[in-house]
Design a protein around this motif. Sequence first.
Motif, mmCIF file in Angstrom:
data_model
loop_
_atom_site.group_PDB
_atom_site.id
_atom_site.type_symbol
_atom_site.label_atom_id
_atom_site.label_comp_id
_atom_site.label_asym_id
_atom_site.label_seq_id
_atom_site.Cartn_x
_atom_site.Cartn_y
_atom_site.Cartn_z
ATOM 1 N N LEU A 56 0.826 -1.202 0.000
ATOM 2 C CA LEU A 56 0.000 0.000 0.000
ATOM 3 C C LEU A 56 0.864 1.258 0.000
ATOM 4 O O LEU A 56 0.588 2.208 -0.720
ATOM 5 C CB LEU A 56 -0.930 -0.010 1.210
ATOM 6 N N SER A 57 1.929 1.252 0.780
ATOM 7 C CA SER A 57 2.792 2.434 0.839
ATOM 8 C C SER A 57 3.531 2.660 -0.478
ATOM 9 O O SER A 57 3.818 3.800 -0.847
ATOM 10 C CB SER A 57 3.795 2.316 1.988
ATOM 11 N N LEU A 58 3.825 1.594 -1.199
ATOM 12 C CA LEU A 58 4.509 1.742 -2.482
ATOM 13 C C LEU A 58 3.594 2.345 -3.552
ATOM 14 O O LEU A 58 4.070 2.922 -4.531
ATOM 15 C CB LEU A 58 5.046 0.395 -2.958
ATOM 16 N N GLN A 59 2.289 2.235 -3.356
ATOM 17 C CA GLN A 59 1.339 2.774 -4.322
ATOM 18 C C GLN A 59 1.118 4.275 -4.136
ATOM 19 O O GLN A 59 0.632 4.943 -5.033
ATOM 20 C CB GLN A 59 0.006 2.050 -4.203
ATOM 21 N N LYS A 60 1.475 4.797 -2.971
ATOM 22 C CA LYS A 60 1.284 6.219 -2.705
ATOM 23 C C LYS A 60 2.392 7.032 -3.365
ATOM 24 O O LYS A 60 3.501 6.549 -3.552
ATOM 25 C CB LYS A 60 1.285 6.470 -1.199
ATOM 26 N N PRO A 61 2.104 8.284 -3.700
ATOM 27 C CA PRO A 61 3.135 9.124 -4.308
ATOM 28 C C PRO A 61 4.234 9.458 -3.301
ATOM 29 O O PRO A 61 3.995 9.481 -2.091
ATOM 30 C CB PRO A 61 2.380 10.386 -4.730
ATOM 31 N N ALA A 62 5.428 9.689 -3.821
ATOM 32 C CA ALA A 62 6.565 10.028 -2.962
ATOM 33 C C ALA A 62 6.342 11.409 -2.340
ATOM 34 O O ALA A 62 5.729 12.280 -2.954
ATOM 35 C CB ALA A 62 7.855 10.023 -3.775
ATOM 36 N N PRO A 63 6.853 11.635 -1.120
ATOM 37 C CA PRO A 63 6.691 12.943 -0.509
ATOM 38 C C PRO A 63 7.520 14.008 -1.228
ATOM 39 O O PRO A 63 8.480 13.699 -1.926
ATOM 40 C CB PRO A 63 7.195 12.729 0.920
ATOM 41 N N GLU A 64 7.122 15.253 -1.020
ATOM 42 C CA GLU A 64 7.863 16.362 -1.612
ATOM 43 C C GLU A 64 9.284 16.382 -1.052
ATOM 44 O O GLU A 64 9.480 16.151 0.135
ATOM 45 C CB GLU A 64 7.169 17.692 -1.282
#
Length: 81
Positions: A56-64
């Motif tokens: 699930l965390s890999l599907q989220k966009p990377a932080p700024e």
Amino acid sequence: MGDPERYRKAEEVKQGQENDPIGIFNKYLLDKKIATCSGFEMRSRLAQKMKGTRLLSLQKPAPEPTLMSCTRIFTIKRIDK
């Protein structure tokens, strides 16, 4: 985890599983009644939950990048220049 039979023969994989130190230790703990099967099942469920969380965390966009930069780093030890 990948497919162990991709590079090895099925009988070699089976022999490796029988000689697996973690599996042998788990069997020892169960035989000596040091651990219960439910404890191992709980560990397995936890591992599955962690795997799902990772995916699930890999599907989220990377932080700024600005949120990731450290402007000050503190340490307990004194660092002399």
